[in-house]
Design an enzyme around this catalytic site. Structure first.
Site, PDB file in Angstrom:
ATOM      1  N   ARG A 117       0.810  -1.229   0.000  1.00 15.60           N
ATOM      2  CA  ARG A 117       0.000   0.000   0.000  1.00 15.60           C
ATOM      3  C   ARG A 117       0.844   1.281   0.000  1.00 15.60           C
ATOM      4  NH1 ARG A 117      -4.466  -0.331   4.554  1.00 15.60           N
ATOM      5  NH2 ARG A 117      -5.448   1.364   3.398  1.00 15.60           N
ATOM      6  N   ASP A 118       2.136   1.195   0.274  1.00  9.22           N
ATOM      7  CA  ASP A 118       3.045   2.346   0.146  1.00  9.22           C
ATOM      8  C   ASP A 118       4.330   1.859  -0.522  1.00  9.22           C
ATOM      9  OD1 ASP A 118       1.641   4.577   1.438  1.00  9.22           O
ATOM     10  OD2 ASP A 118       1.812   3.376   3.256  1.00  9.22           O
ATOM     11  N   PHE A 119       4.177   1.251  -1.678  1.00 11.73           N
ATOM     12  CA  PHE A 119       5.256   0.502  -2.311  1.00 11.73           C
ATOM     13  C   PHE A 119       6.079   1.417  -3.214  1.00 11.73           C
ATOM     14  CE2 PHE A 119       6.587  -3.343  -4.936  1.00 11.73           C
ATOM     15  CZ  PHE A 119       7.253  -3.964  -3.886  1.00 11.73           C
ATOM     16  N   HIS A 149      10.954   2.992   0.435  1.00 14.71           N
ATOM     17  CA  HIS A 149      10.697   1.970   1.444  1.00 14.71           C
ATOM     18  C   HIS A 149      11.514   0.697   1.230  1.00 14.71           C
ATOM     19  CE1 HIS A 149       6.716   4.164   2.392  1.00 14.71           C
ATOM     20  NE2 HIS A 149       7.697   4.568   3.179  1.00 14.71           N
TER      21      HIS A 149
END
Length: 281
Positions: A172-174, A178
């Site tokens: 979801r925050d790829f 990260h």
């Protein structure tokens, strides 16, 4: 309802037991005494900070409950709210089992049945000496890396994404930021590149297509200023897709077209302009 885990090394240094309430009380004390410059986030019921113990550095995420108002707001926006540290804890365990480089959990606790007031925390080892791929790849458009380095990182990203998605996990925050690279491992065939910030991860039996598009579109968007070439995209698709490039360009072609549209849409929204043209090679 209570869950807890504490690793032997930090338990010995801090004199901790495996009681969820005791671990949460200790985490509250750590968070309360943290200097402002070590606190990275403190809002919406979550406090994230770095702290040191016994010569080691750790990150603590402390969740104090987001309230029913925030839960309802997220649901009305068709977003699943992050209720605590459980998602991240389970995602780390699952990715580790899959062989995906990620964080190491030093402690975890959850207490309370009320989802709006649930108290939870997770402590992970600080990834000292690593660099985010966003920073590592920032100059690639003007100063390309060695070809072997480019291939290793592309393959690592595709392998991590593929393993995660095939196991029913989406981030979801790829984004590149990260992924944290251990540069000392670049000499190996498969460098170590840790996937972090899993608090919004979702775990299912299989990953729905819309979440594949969101993750892959986000990753592509975050790499658009890094001198990405068409060959880079094809390599990623080949290594990500079971069976290689042929099925990627035939039965899965609609997925990759949707990924491209999602990435372009994100770039336009974030930068207010069109993304750069693909590099020549």
């Amino acid at each position: 309802m209570a869950e807890s885990y504490v690793r032997e090394d930090i338990a010995a240094v801090e004199g901790l037991t495996s009681s969820a309430q005791a671990l949460l009380h200790w985490a509250d004390e750590v968070a309360g005494s943290a200097p402002a410059e070590h606190v990275y986030r403190n809002k919406e019921g979550r406090k994230t900070l770095r702290f040191g113990r016994g010569g080691h550095s750790y990150f603590l995420k402390l969740h104090s409950g987001i309230g029913w108002g925030e839960i309802c707001k997220n649901l009305l926006q068709l977003r699943l709210p992050v209720l605590g540290a459980s998602n991240e804890y389970r995602a780390v365990l699952a990715l580790t089992e899959l062989g995906v480089d990620t964080m190491s959990v030093a402690a975890y606790a959850r207490f309370g049945a009320n989802p709006a007031r649930q108290h939870s925390m997770i402590v992970t080892d600080d990834l000292v000496g690593t660099v985010s791929l966003e920073d590592y790849c920032a100059s690639w458009a003007s100063h390309p890396p060695m070809f072997s380095t480019r291939l290793k990182i592309l393959r690592k990203l595709a392998d991590s994404a593929g393993r995660m998605h095939r196991a029913g996990i989406n981030h979801r925050d790829f984004y590149l930021c990260h992924f944290h690279l251990d540069e000392q491992t670049l000499a190996s065939a498969s460098p170590t590149c840790h996937l972090i910030d899993l608090h919004r991860a979702q775990l299912r039996a299989s990953t729905p297509r819309r979440w594949l598009v969101k993750d892959l579109g986000g990753l592509y968007f975050s790499a658009m200023d890094c001198g990405v070439s068409r060959r880079d995209l094809l390599r990623f698709m080949r290594w990500y897709t079971p069976g290689g490039l042929r099925p990627a360009l035939t039965e899965h072609v609609s997925l990759w077209r949707a990924v491209e549209r999602a990435a372009i849409k994100l770039y336009r929204k974030d930068h207010g302009r069109e993304p750069p043209a693909l590099a020549a090679s």
